[in-house]
Design a protein around this motif. Structure first.
Motif, PDB file in Angstrom:
ATOM      1  N   PRO A 259       0.559  -1.243  -0.108  1.00 31.46           N
ATOM      2  CA  PRO A 259       0.421   0.229  -0.401  1.00 31.46           C
ATOM      3  C   PRO A 259       0.837   1.198  -0.372  1.00 31.46           C
ATOM      4  CG  PRO A 259      -0.454  -1.105   1.959  1.00 31.46           C
ATOM      5  CD  PRO A 259       0.267  -2.077   1.118  1.00 31.46           C
ATOM      6  N   TYR A 260       1.285   1.185   0.640  1.00 36.36           N
ATOM      7  CA  TYR A 260       2.716   3.036   1.137  1.00 36.36           C
ATOM      8  C   TYR A 260       3.482   2.596  -0.357  1.00 36.36           C
ATOM      9  CZ  TYR A 260       1.465   2.020   5.645  1.00 36.36           C
ATOM     10  OH  TYR A 260       0.791   1.182   7.235  1.00 36.36           O
ATOM     11  N   LEU A 261       3.678   1.822  -1.413  1.00 36.36           N
ATOM     12  CA  LEU A 261       5.130   2.906  -1.784  1.00 36.36           C
ATOM     13  C   LEU A 261       3.950   1.969  -3.647  1.00 36.36           C
ATOM     14  CD1 LEU A 261       7.089   2.405  -3.566  1.00 36.36           C
ATOM     15  CD2 LEU A 261       7.797   0.138  -3.962  1.00 36.36           C
ATOM     16  N   LEU A 262       2.655   1.577  -3.843  1.00 34.44           N
ATOM     17  CA  LEU A 262       2.234   1.581  -5.069  1.00 34.44           C
ATOM     18  C   LEU A 262       1.005   2.628  -4.631  1.00 34.44           C
ATOM     19  CD1 LEU A 262       1.973  -2.521  -5.457  1.00 34.44           C
ATOM     20  CD2 LEU A 262       3.239  -0.735  -6.566  1.00 34.44           C
ATOM     21  N   LYS A 263       1.035   2.460  -3.194  1.00 36.34           N
ATOM     22  CA  LYS A 263      -0.354   4.197  -4.003  1.00 36.34           C
ATOM     23  C   LYS A 263       0.496   5.539  -3.942  1.00 36.34           C
ATOM     24  CE  LYS A 263      -3.754   6.475  -0.077  1.00 36.34           C
ATOM     25  NZ  LYS A 263      -3.936   6.391   1.201  1.00 36.34           N
ATOM     26  N   SER A 264       1.485   5.260  -3.161  1.00 35.72           N
ATOM     27  CA  SER A 264       2.148   6.834  -4.024  1.00 35.72           C
ATOM     28  C   SER A 264       2.420   6.650  -5.300  1.00 35.72           C
ATOM     29  CB  SER A 264       4.037   7.597  -3.560  1.00 35.72           C
ATOM     30  OG  SER A 264       3.168   7.303  -1.821  1.00 35.72           O
ATOM     31  N   LEU A 265       2.837   5.669  -6.390  1.00 31.61           N
ATOM     32  CA  LEU A 265       3.209   5.632  -7.367  1.00 31.61           C
ATOM     33  C   LEU A 265       1.688   5.830  -8.125  1.00 31.61           C
ATOM     34  CD1 LEU A 265       4.874   4.484 -10.034  1.00 31.61           C
ATOM     35  CD2 LEU A 265       4.038   2.431  -9.519  1.00 31.61           C
ATOM     36  N   VAL A 266       0.971   5.208  -7.975  1.00 26.00           N
ATOM     37  CA  VAL A 266      -0.782   5.563  -8.378  1.00 26.00           C
ATOM     38  C   VAL A 266      -1.052   7.078  -8.362  1.00 26.00           C
ATOM     39  CG1 VAL A 266      -3.387   5.327  -7.922  1.00 26.00           C
ATOM     40  CG2 VAL A 266      -1.445   3.407  -7.863  1.00 26.00           C
ATOM     41  N   ILE A 267      -0.976   7.549  -7.544  1.00 25.30           N
ATOM     42  CA  ILE A 267      -1.456   9.348  -7.071  1.00 25.30           C
ATOM     43  C   ILE A 267      -0.531   9.970  -7.878  1.00 25.30           C
ATOM     44  CG2 ILE A 267      -1.061  10.920  -5.486  1.00 25.30           C
ATOM     45  CD1 ILE A 267      -2.235   9.025  -3.717  1.00 25.30           C
ATOM     46  N   LEU A 268       0.965   9.180  -8.159  1.00 24.52           N
ATOM     47  CA  LEU A 268       1.785  10.297  -8.732  1.00 24.52           C
ATOM     48  C   LEU A 268       1.425  10.069 -10.576  1.00 24.52           C
ATOM     49  CD1 LEU A 268       4.827  11.667  -9.234  1.00 24.52           C
ATOM     50  CD2 LEU A 268       5.853   9.248  -9.289  1.00 24.52           C
ATOM     51  N   ILE A 269       1.511   8.777 -10.938  1.00 26.43           N
ATOM     52  CA  ILE A 269       0.621   8.528 -12.542  1.00 26.43           C
ATOM     53  C   ILE A 269      -0.213   8.561 -13.118  1.00 26.43           C
ATOM     54  CG2 ILE A 269       0.059   6.016 -12.542  1.00 26.43           C
ATOM     55  CD1 ILE A 269       3.389   7.734 -14.594  1.00 26.43           C
ATOM     56  N   LYS A 270      -1.395   8.862 -12.230  1.00 27.57           N
ATOM     57  CA  LYS A 270      -2.375   9.165 -12.457  1.00 27.57           C
ATOM     58  C   LYS A 270      -2.973   9.528 -13.608  1.00 27.57           C
ATOM     59  CE  LYS A 270      -7.443   8.503 -11.322  1.00 27.57           C
ATOM     60  NZ  LYS A 270      -8.425   9.051 -10.217  1.00 27.57           N
ATOM     61  N   PRO A 271      -2.452  11.314 -13.668  1.00 29.47           N
ATOM     62  CA  PRO A 271      -2.711  12.273 -14.606  1.00 29.47           C
ATOM     63  C   PRO A 271      -2.151  11.813 -16.057  1.00 29.47           C
ATOM     64  CG  PRO A 271      -2.096  12.956 -12.154  1.00 29.47           C
ATOM     65  CD  PRO A 271      -1.952  11.414 -12.164  1.00 29.47           C
ATOM     66  N   MET A 272      -0.489  10.947 -16.126  1.00 34.62           N
ATOM     67  CA  MET A 272      -0.633  10.617 -17.007  1.00 34.62           C
ATOM     68  C   MET A 272      -0.505   9.231 -17.468  1.00 34.62           C
ATOM     69  SD  MET A 272       3.320  11.622 -16.020  1.00 34.62           S
ATOM     70  CE  MET A 272       3.757  12.600 -13.991  1.00 34.62           C
ATOM     71  N   LEU A 273      -1.769   8.889 -17.509  1.00 34.88           N
ATOM     72  CA  LEU A 273      -1.811   7.498 -17.987  1.00 34.88           C
ATOM     73  C   LEU A 273      -2.820   8.410 -19.093  1.00 34.88           C
ATOM     74  CD1 LEU A 273      -2.428   5.187 -15.275  1.00 34.88           C
ATOM     75  CD2 LEU A 273      -0.823   4.923 -16.680  1.00 34.88           C
ATOM     76  N   PRO A 274      -3.169   8.506 -19.499  1.00 30.65           N
ATOM     77  CA  PRO A 274      -3.809   9.043 -20.936  1.00 30.65           C
ATOM     78  C   PRO A 274      -3.117   9.074 -22.057  1.00 30.65           C
ATOM     79  CG  PRO A 274      -5.733   9.532 -19.051  1.00 30.65           C
ATOM     80  CD  PRO A 274      -4.242   9.342 -18.089  1.00 30.65           C
ATOM     81  N   ALA A 275      -2.194  10.691 -21.694  1.00 29.02           N
ATOM     82  CA  ALA A 275      -1.534  10.910 -22.556  1.00 29.02           C
ATOM     83  C   ALA A 275      -0.159   9.658 -22.815  1.00 29.02           C
ATOM     84  CB  ALA A 275      -0.610  12.386 -22.780  1.00 29.02           C
ATOM     85  N   LEU A 276      -0.240   9.157 -22.135  1.00 26.84           N
ATOM     86  CA  LEU A 276       1.128   7.475 -22.319  1.00 26.84           C
ATOM     87  C   LEU A 276       0.431   7.018 -23.011  1.00 26.84           C
ATOM     88  CD1 LEU A 276       3.954   6.641 -21.367  1.00 26.84           C
ATOM     89  CD2 LEU A 276       2.861   5.897 -19.275  1.00 26.84           C
ATOM     90  N   VAL A 277      -0.448   6.644 -22.891  1.00 23.25           N
ATOM     91  CA  VAL A 277      -2.053   5.755 -23.668  1.00 23.25           C
ATOM     92  C   VAL A 277      -1.527   5.710 -25.325  1.00 23.25           C
ATOM     93  CG1 VAL A 277      -3.887   4.461 -23.842  1.00 23.25           C
ATOM     94  CG2 VAL A 277      -2.566   4.271 -22.180  1.00 23.25           C
TER      95      VAL A 277
END
Length: 320
Positions: A259-277
């Motif tokens: 939860p600690y490591l991956l939750k931070s990753l989700v919050i960080l990366i979520k706004p970038m995902l559509p553009a990345l796709v």
């Protein structure tokens, strides 16, 4: 020329169940491949097309001589592939059921005969193999995944295959209650196979039974399914098979297990995902990157969407 497949009281029946949601441009080709099948003289088949609450009802345009071998089952609302497959199975009464996806056509006229040969050897479940013929990135990717699943099957992981093409003895299917209808999409196949393994079903893989997966995949469609599997279906699977889930690669992209490591990753990366796709989709379409690099990037982006799905699961989840 195909042997007469029409059913009468003297023949054993193979029910073929094909779920469909909304218009599927490949369905007619799939049906045509079925009509060409050369069955043993003591067998016949009946096809059940299950319209899973399509926005525009599915219509069948098939040759007149084949209409008696096809039935259309309509569901009032879209309920997911588990419900659709169960309803198709309930509609028939054959001693064997073949589940086939609407975009998977049988590559050779001997496919059904080979599956029935495995059944008559005493196997309760028999899988075929998937082949994508398009020759593009997604075809190569799918074919590698199919080969990997087969390799894992031979290593003893009999739940590694998919429901795109598999045959099951009706009484075994009924004894496990069919597909668990808690799943809308994702994990329902592995869940069923584990249930069948648990009751001692004999399982085989007939690699000569090949279906052509004719659908045109895209990264957008792939990540959408993985997001849904992570958000919805994964919880049910973990509740039922926590030990099995712990062996799967999915656990590495499950926020509930780190939860600690991956939750931070989700919050960080979520706004970038559509553009990345979108960026990776263009690279794949235009063949900008080598296949080996695109493949790795697809796996990572898919994993990030699965991760996001697990992050958004309902509160109160207990890993047990």
């Amino acid at each position: 020329m195909a042997i007469d497949s029409k059913c009468n009281h003297s023949k054993k029946v193979l029910d073929i169940v094909i779920p469909v949601y909304n218009d599927n441009p490949y369905l007619l080709g799939t049906l045509t491949s079925i009509f060409k099948q050369q069955l043993p003289n003591d067998w016949c088949f009946h096809v059940y097309i299950v319209d899973d609450g399509s926005e525009v009802p599915v219509s069948l345009d098939i040759p007149k001589e084949n209409t008696s071998t096809v039935s259309l089952v309509r569901l009032e609302k879209n309920s997911g592939c588990s419900v659709a497959r169960n309803q198709g199975a309930i509609a028939g009464n054959g001693e064997v059921i073949l589940f086939l996806d609407a975009d998977c056509s049988l590559a050779k006229a001997s496919a059904l005969a080979l599956l029935l040969k495995e059944y008559e050897k005493g196997y309760d479940v028999c899988f075929g193999q998937i082949y994508a013929p398009q020759g593009d990135f997604w075809a190569k990717y799918q074919n590698e995944v199919a080969r990997d699943r087969a390799d894992r099957f031979y290593e003893g992981e009999h739940s590694s295959m998919t429901t795109q093409v598999f045959m099951v003895r009706r009484n075994k299917f009924k004894s496990v209650g069919g597909f668990d209808e808690s799943y809308h999409f994702g994990f329902e196949d592995r869940d069923l196979f584990l249930s069948l393994i648990k009751i001692g079903a004999k399982i085989s893989l007939a690699e000569k039974v090949v279906v052509n997966h004719n659908d045109q995949l895209s990264l957008s469609s792939v990540v959408k399914k993985l997001y849904g599997a992570g958000k919805n279906s994964s919880t049910r699977f973990i509740e039922k098979y926590p030990d099995e889930y712990s062996k799967l690669a999915y656990i590495k992209a499950d926020v509930r297990y780190s939860p600690y490591l991956l939750k931070s990753l989700v919050i960080l990366i979520k706004p970038m995902l559509p553009a990345l796709v979108g960026m990776l989709e263009r690279c794949i379409t235009r063949t900008i990157l080598p296949y080996s690099i695109s493949k790795v990037l697809v796996k990572y982006v898919s994993g990030l969407y699965y991760l996001q799905g697990t992050y958004e699961t309902k509160k109160g989840f207990n890993k047990g």
